[in-house]
Design a protein around this motif. Sequence first.
Motif, PDB file in Angstrom:
ATOM      1  N   CYS A 294       0.859  -1.180   0.000  1.00  0.00           N
ATOM      2  CA  CYS A 294       0.000   0.000   0.000  1.00  0.00           C
ATOM      3  C   CYS A 294       0.902   1.239   0.000  1.00  0.00           C
ATOM      4  O   CYS A 294       2.099   1.143   0.289  1.00  0.00           O
ATOM      5  CB  CYS A 294      -0.870   0.038   1.253  1.00  0.00           C
ATOM      6  SG  CYS A 294      -2.097  -1.279   1.313  1.00  0.00           S
ATOM      7  N   CYS A 297       3.803   2.103   2.764  1.00  0.00           N
ATOM      8  CA  CYS A 297       3.969   0.951   3.654  1.00  0.00           C
ATOM      9  C   CYS A 297       5.330   0.297   3.439  1.00  0.00           C
ATOM     10  O   CYS A 297       5.737   0.062   2.301  1.00  0.00           O
ATOM     11  CB  CYS A 297       2.868  -0.076   3.421  1.00  0.00           C
ATOM     12  SG  CYS A 297       3.090  -1.532   4.457  1.00  0.00           S
ATOM     13  N   CYS A 301       2.507  -6.555   2.900  1.00  0.00           N
ATOM     14  CA  CYS A 301       1.941  -7.877   3.216  1.00  0.00           C
ATOM     15  C   CYS A 301       1.205  -8.486   2.029  1.00  0.00           C
ATOM     16  O   CYS A 301       0.807  -9.643   2.074  1.00  0.00           O
ATOM     17  CB  CYS A 301       0.988  -7.770   4.402  1.00  0.00           C
ATOM     18  SG  CYS A 301      -0.583  -6.982   3.998  1.00  0.00           S
TER      19      CYS A 301
HETATM   20  S1  SF4 Z   1       0.720  -4.096   6.071  1.00  0.00           S
HETATM   21 FE1  SF4 Z   1      -0.326  -4.771   4.207  1.00  0.00          FE
HETATM   22  S2  SF4 Z   1      -2.459  -3.953   4.349  1.00  0.00           S
HETATM   23 FE2  SF4 Z   1      -1.169  -2.875   5.858  1.00  0.00          FE
HETATM   24  S3  SF4 Z   1      -0.550  -1.029   4.778  1.00  0.00           S
HETATM   25 FE3  SF4 Z   1       1.088  -2.554   4.474  1.00  0.00          FE
HETATM   26  S4  SF4 Z   1       0.640  -3.617   2.540  1.00  0.00           S
HETATM   27 FE4  SF4 Z   1      -1.214  -2.467   3.180  1.00  0.00          FE
END
Ligand code: SF4
Length: 445
Positions: A294, A297, A301
């Motif tokens: 995202c 980030c 994940c």
């Molecule tokens: S941990 Fe996963 S869901 Fe959360 S912001 Fe990062 S990529 Fe997106």
Amino acid sequence: MKENTTANEIYGYNGKMLMVDLTSRQSHWEAIPEDVLKKFIGGSGLGAYLLHKLCPTGIDALEPANPLIFVTSPLVGSRLTTSSKFAVVTKSPLTGFIGDSLSSSFMATELKKTGCDALVITGKSELPCLLSIDDGHVEFLEAHDLMGKTTSETEKAVKERMGHRTRVACIGPAGEKLVRFASITNDGGRQAARTGPGAVMGSKNLKAISVKGTHVVPVQDPDALNIIGDDLTQRSLGPATEKYRTLGTMANVSVFNRLGTLPTRNFQQSTFDEAESVTGEAMHQAHFVKNAHCANCTIGCEKILVTNDDGKKAQGRMEYESAFALGPLVGVADSNTVIRASTLCDELGMDTISTGVTLAWAMECSDKGLLTPDQTGGFSLSFGDGDALLEGIKLIAERRGIGNLLAEGSMRASRKVGQGSEAWAMQVKGLEMPGYEPRSLKTMA
Ligand code: SF4
């Protein structure tokens, strides 16, 4: 459109919300009082407050007056890792209560850059509509050409029309057909799916929203925020998040199977005898394409997986919740089918959890002699039948045949079928249960 010039000066916020009425095609700005922003922090908090204030008592969720509210939070737009989130809050067509669905990535940061903390959409457009918000300037654009398109086709078409820097939130065919668990999709496959906000968007004849902006929200102490940001980034790369960086949430499949908390065959069992083929480890080895992140980030994940058999290629994001609901819960052990089913739900714009749980209810009905092929127009559903799973997903999105019943969700479908089938509709207040067996994972109960 009336511009609001009395927005509050408060760090981390724009201090105002954009009110859009699709019926009259009018919009205006309203200041959000400072005490409200302080009391109801974050997307879900502010969204719940606004829904409470703005949703008329007793209306049906699919009536035009139901507000569809997109809300960001104070940290959105900062460089803090994992902060790019937004909530979609509306009266849920599944539960009739507050529906709060979270999604993330650039749609969150761009929405805030348009100058609002909340986008409140009411009314119903007479014609299919693409709502454009460009630095606070609102346009109601014709969207006939987008109708019937999948979520990725819609996002691509809107970007081609509005410019590639545009961020898009849209519904797929399921939202257009008012499937009660339809999702809203953004940023190439992120989903605000739980509680069915896509059906509310569809009920408003709103196919897509495009946003872009340049507003920068004031930060009280940028140096301190940078120090905190560096610390969080370092910690996000440590052992606590390793599972998410390597296998993603898919790592839960094998762990939950060992713990006896993996809902299987419509929650009739809590371990899946064929789990080995759909674990995070197995899926990673056989289907992994790349990680995805995202906005802002550092964990990443998201796992992009692709099919590897001779069938039609499917590639998309895979999360634990989608894997459990379209794998063990429906008795399907073929990893290619699980990827195909999850991708199909994302493209048609449906919540994978509610889709899987509702189909699992129908499969148990078939097992028990209810919903025979005669009653379903020849369509047969049974646990472990991957082709039936894929066909069932399409029927739901199109509200075709038995799909019209299942598109209502497991609570309403079971009330209609009766004969005791309410007992195995695995829902709470109309919302299908997620992938945690409450009899062994007692904190879930
Ligand atoms: S941990 Fe996963 S869901 Fe959360 S912001 Fe990062 S990529 Fe997106």
